[in-house]
Design a protein around this motif. Structure first.
Motif, PDB file in Angstrom:
ATOM      1  N   SER A  49      48.569  41.177  45.835  1.00  0.00           N
ATOM      2  CA  SER A  49      47.248  40.564  45.927  1.00  0.00           C
ATOM      3  C   SER A  49      47.096  39.475  44.884  1.00  0.00           C
ATOM      4  CB  SER A  49      46.159  41.629  45.709  1.00  0.00           C
ATOM      5  OG  SER A  49      46.316  42.720  46.595  1.00  0.00           O
ATOM      6  N   VAL A  50      46.142  38.573  45.156  1.00  0.00           N
ATOM      7  CA  VAL A  50      45.780  37.527  44.202  1.00  0.00           C
ATOM      8  C   VAL A  50      44.257  37.499  44.087  1.00  0.00           C
ATOM      9  CG1 VAL A  50      45.985  35.116  43.543  1.00  0.00           C
ATOM     10  CG2 VAL A  50      47.736  36.160  45.002  1.00  0.00           C
ATOM     11  N   PHE A  51      43.751  37.713  42.882  1.00  0.00           N
ATOM     12  CA  PHE A  51      42.322  37.589  42.611  1.00  0.00           C
ATOM     13  C   PHE A  51      42.095  36.264  41.898  1.00  0.00           C
ATOM     14  CE2 PHE A  51      42.900  42.102  43.141  1.00  0.00           C
ATOM     15  CZ  PHE A  51      41.754  42.501  43.802  1.00  0.00           C
ATOM     16  N   ARG A  52      41.039  35.552  42.300  1.00  0.00           N
ATOM     17  CA  ARG A  52      40.784  34.220  41.754  1.00  0.00           C
ATOM     18  C   ARG A  52      39.308  34.069  41.389  1.00  0.00           C
ATOM     19  NH1 ARG A  52      44.001  33.195  46.388  1.00  0.00           N
ATOM     20  NH2 ARG A  52      45.985  32.145  45.929  1.00  0.00           N
ATOM     21  N   PHE A  53      39.058  33.236  40.398  1.00  0.00           N
ATOM     22  CA  PHE A  53      37.708  32.720  40.138  1.00  0.00           C
ATOM     23  C   PHE A  53      37.875  31.368  39.454  1.00  0.00           C
ATOM     24  CE2 PHE A  53      38.858  35.054  36.346  1.00  0.00           C
ATOM     25  CZ  PHE A  53      38.335  34.324  35.280  1.00  0.00           C
ATOM     26  N   ASP A  54      36.911  30.479  39.656  1.00  0.00           N
ATOM     27  CA  ASP A  54      37.053  29.142  39.086  1.00  0.00           C
ATOM     28  C   ASP A  54      36.018  28.890  37.995  1.00  0.00           C
ATOM     29  OD1 ASP A  54      34.722  28.704  40.469  1.00  0.00           O
ATOM     30  OD2 ASP A  54      35.641  27.522  42.051  1.00  0.00           O
ATOM     31  N   LEU A  55      36.350  27.959  37.112  1.00  0.00           N
ATOM     32  CA  LEU A  55      35.495  27.599  35.991  1.00  0.00           C
ATOM     33  C   LEU A  55      35.433  26.078  35.889  1.00  0.00           C
ATOM     34  CD1 LEU A  55      36.976  30.085  33.348  1.00  0.00           C
ATOM     35  CD2 LEU A  55      34.789  30.345  34.553  1.00  0.00           C
TER      36      LEU A  55
END
Length: 590
Positions: free
Chosen positions: A438-444
C-alpha cells in the motif's frame, strides 16, 4: 384547513391509514373547489337570465348548497373526525356531494325546452366542465365521484324522459342528456386511473415517512452509542492512566537504585510493558483530542526532511526488530505547515505500515506536484481490498488483526491521521494492491522562504536540565495517594523542595507558609474540586502568576477542550518522568 401528518405504524401500512388520507385529500379539494363552483353558478345564471324565475330558483339552490359546504368545512368538520371514523366521513362525503350533482344536472332540464340555439351548447360545455372537474376533486376517493356521476346520470335520464314527453323533436336538444350520461361514464374511467395514482402516491409517502422516522431513530441511536463510546473510553482511560502514571514514576525511581543484572532485565521488561500500555492510551488521547477539536494548527516554514529523519530515529528501530528494510529518501523541500501535526500524521502512517508488514520493508519519500509536495509512505504488506479503502479510516478498524493482538494497536492510527490531516488542510489518500502493498499519501504546500531557525522542525522536548532550578519549591495537589507519594519522591530526588497535599484548602494553607514557584495539580480532584480552580485561587492568594502544570487522565473530548482553555500547560497521564521534568523546567524558566 390544517393538516396533520398521518401516523405511520411500524407494521405494514393499513387500509384504514390509506382511507384516512384519501378522505382528507377529498375534503381539502372540495373546500377549494367550492368557491370556483359558486362563481361558475353565478356566471351561468347571468348568461341564462332570459330563462326567468326558474334560473333564479336554480341559482338560489346552488348558492345554498355551496354555503352549506362552507358551513360544514368551517364548523362541522375536523381532522379528528376523519381519524376516528374515516368510513363514516367517506359516506358523509358521498351524501353531501350528490345534491351538487343533481343541481348541475337539472340545469339542462330547466333550459332545454325553451333554450335558444346557442344556449344548449353553452350548457353542455358547463356540464362537461362540472363532471370533468370531479376527476381532480374526487380522484383520491373514486367512489365519491362514482356517486356524483350516478346522481348526475339519473337526473339527466329524467331530463331525457321529460323532453321526450314534452314533444321536443330537435335531436340536438332531445339527446343532449344522453350524451351527458355517456360523457360522465367516460370521465369516470379517468377518475379510476387518477384514484390508483393517488393511492400509490399515498403509499409511497407513507413508506418514505416511515423510512425517515426509522432513519432518525437509527441516527439518534448511533449518536447515543457514539456519545456512550466516548464517555466509556474517557472513563476507562482515566482510571487506567492513574496507576500507569504512578507506575512510571516508581520505575524511574527504581532505575536509579542498585540492581542486579537479572533485576535490570526485569525492569527493562516492565518498562517495555509500560511503554506499550502508554502507547495505547496515548492513541486514545490523540483520538479524543481530535474529537474535541482543541488541536489548533500553527503553521510555520520548516524542512520536511527534518520530520522524516526524526520519525526514522524514533521508530526505525521497530522495523529493525522485525527485520524489515526501512529507508527514507532525503528531500530538501521546505513546507509550510504545523510541524508537530505533520510529525503526528507521519508517525501514525509509518507505525501502521511497519505494524502490518511482515516481509520486505517501508519506504518514505516525497514528490513535487506543482506548488505542493506529496509525502508518501510505501509498504510491502498484504495490501488492502478495494472495498475496504474507506473502512480502514474508521475508528477501531483493524483488517489484519482478527485475533485482536494489542501489540498491533487499537485501530485508531489511520483515523487519527486523517483527522489531523484535515485540520491542516490536506487529506490522507490510499493506493493499494492486494498481495503487493500500500501507499498512503498526503500533500503539503511548498514554501519559498527559508525558516528563521532551521531547527524549527517538530518540537524538541526540553532536556531534564534545561533551566532547572534545583532550589525551586513545588506544590503538588493530587488526590491519589500513590501518585502523590511517587511524584513527591521523584521531585525530591531530582533536587526540588516539595510539599504534597490532597485538597485545595491544604494547598492554600501550604502556600501561606511558603509560596510555591510552581504548582502541579491534578485536574479532577475529590469532592468536585478542580485543579484549574486550585491554581486560580493560589495565584489570587499570592498576588502574582504562579507557574502551573495541570496533569490529568481525562480523555473525554469536552474535558480536553475545557483544560485547553486554561492559562497553564496540560499534561496527560501517564506522563513519562523525563517529559514531566522537562515541562517543569520549561515552566520554571518562564
Amino acid at each position: 384547513m390544517s393538516r396533520a401528518e398521518p401516523a405511520i405504524p411500524d407494521e405494514l401500512i393499513s387500509e384504514r391509514a390509506v382511507r384516512i388520507e384519501q378522505v382528507r385529500l377529498v375534503y381539502r379539494a372540495v373546500g377549494r373547489a367550492g368557491w370556483t363552483m359558486l362563481f361558475l353558478s353565478i356566471l351561468v345564471a347571468a348568461v341564462l337570465h332570459d330563462q326567468g324565475w326558474p334560473i333564479l330558483v336554480w341559482l338560489a339552490v346552488q348558492v345554498a348548497l355551496k354555503l352549506a359546504t362552507f358551513a360544514e368545512m368551517r364548523w362541522f368538520f375536523s381532522e379528528a373526525s376523519i381519524e376516528r371514523n374515516p368510513e363514516a366521513m367517506a359516506r358523509r362525503l358521498i351524501l353531501s356531494q350528490m345534491p351538487h350533482a343533481a343541481g348541475w344536472a337539472s340545469l339542462l332540464w330547466l333550459v332545454a325546452a325553451h333554450a335558444t340555439p346557442g344556449e344548449v351548447p353553452f350548457v353542455m360545455v358547463i356540464l362537461a366542465g362540472a363532471v370533468s372537474g370531479g376527476v381532480t376533486t374526487y380522484g383520491a376517493l373514486p367512489r365519491v365521484h362514482a356517486a356524483y356521476i350516478a346522481t348526475f346520470a339519473l337526473v339527466e335520464l329524467m331530463a331525457f324522459v321529460y323532453l321526450r314527453t314534452a314533444g321536443v323533436d330537435d335531436p340536438y336538444v332531445l339527446y343532449a342528456p344522453l350524451l351527458s350520461i355517456v360523457f360522465g361514464a367516460g370521465i369516470f374511467m379517468n377518475t379510476r386511473i387518477a384514484g390508483e395514482s393517488y393511492r400509490q402516491s399515498i403509499l409511497l409517502r407513507f413508506t418514505n415517512a416511515r423510512l425517515v422516522r426509522r432513519l432518525e431513530q437509527e441516527v439518534r441511536s448511533a449518536e447515543a452509542a457514539d456519545a456512550a463510546k466516548s464517555t466509556f473510553l474517557a472513563a476507562a482511560s482515566h482510571d487506567l492512566r492513574q496507576p500507569i502514571h504512578a507506575l512510571g514514576m516508581f520505575l524511574a525511581l527504581l532505575e536509579g537504585s542498585r540492581l542486579s543484572a537479572a533485576q535490570r532485565e526485569t525492569l527493562g521488561l516492565a518498562k517495555s510493558a509500560l511503554r506499550a500500555s502508554s502507547e495505547m492510551l496515548d492513541a486514545l488521547l490523540d483520538f479524543s483530542r481530535a474529537e474535541a477539536g482543541v488541536i489548533v494548527p500553527r503553521p510555520q516554514v520548516f524542512p520536511i526532511n527534518a520530520a522524516l529523519r526524526q520519525i526514522e530515529e524514533e521508530i526505525g528501530i521497530t522495523a529493525d526488530e522485525k527485520k524489515l528494510f526501512y529507508r527514507t529518501r532525503d528531500c530538501e523541500a521546505l513546507v509550510e505547515a504545523d510541524p508537530g501535526l505533520v510529525k503526528m500524521i507521519l508517525l501514525n502512517l509509518v507505525s501502521n505500515a511497519i505494524r502490518y508488514t511482515t516481509k520486505g520493508g517501508v519506504l518514505i519519500g516525497c514528490r513535487r506536484r506543482g506548488a505542493r509536495i506529496v509525502v508518501e509512505v510505501w509498504d510491502s504488506g498484504r495490501g488492502i481490498p478495494a472495498d475496504q479503502h474507506e473502512a480502514i479510516f474508521s475508528d477501531f478498524v483493524q483488517l489484519g488483526n482478527p485475533e485482536r493482538d494489542r501489540r498491533k494497536g487499537l485501530g485508531l492510527g489511520l483515523a487519527i491521521a486523517r483527522r489531523l490531516a484535515r485540520r491542516i488542510g490536506t487529506e490522507v489518500t490510499l493506493t493499494s494492491t492486494e498481495g503487493r502493498g500500500s501507499v498512503f499519501r498526503f500533500d503539503l504546500p511548498l514554501a519559498s522562504a527559508r525558516p528563521a531557525d532551521t531547527h524549527t522542525g517538530p518540537a524538541r522536548e526540553a532536556s531534564d536540565g534545561d533551566a532547572t532550578t534545583p532550589s525551586a519549591h513545588i506544590l503538588v495537589i493530587e488526590d491519589d495517594e500513590i501518585i502523590r507519594a511517587g511524584l513527591g519522591t521523584l521531585l525530591r530526588r531530582t533536587g526540588y523542595s516539595v510539599d504534597t497535599v490532597e485538597t485545595i484548602a491544604q494547598g492554600l494553607a501550604s502556600a501561606r507558609k511558603q509560596a510555591p514557584d510552581l504548582a502541579i495539580c491534578d485536574l479532577r480532584l475529590r469532592a468536585g474540586e478542580n485543579g484549574a480552580d486550585a491554581v486560580r485561587q493560589l495565584r489570587a492568594q499570592i498576588g502574582r502568576r504562579v507557574g502551573a502544570l495541570l496533569i490529568t487522565g481525562e480523555t473525554h473530548p469536552e474535558r480536553i477542550a475545557e483544560a485547553a482553555r486554561e492559562d497553564m500547560e496540560v499534561l496527560y497521564k501517564p506522563t513519562p518522568p523525563d517529559r514531566l521534568l522537562a515541562a517543569i523546567a520549561r515552566e520554571l524558566a518562564r
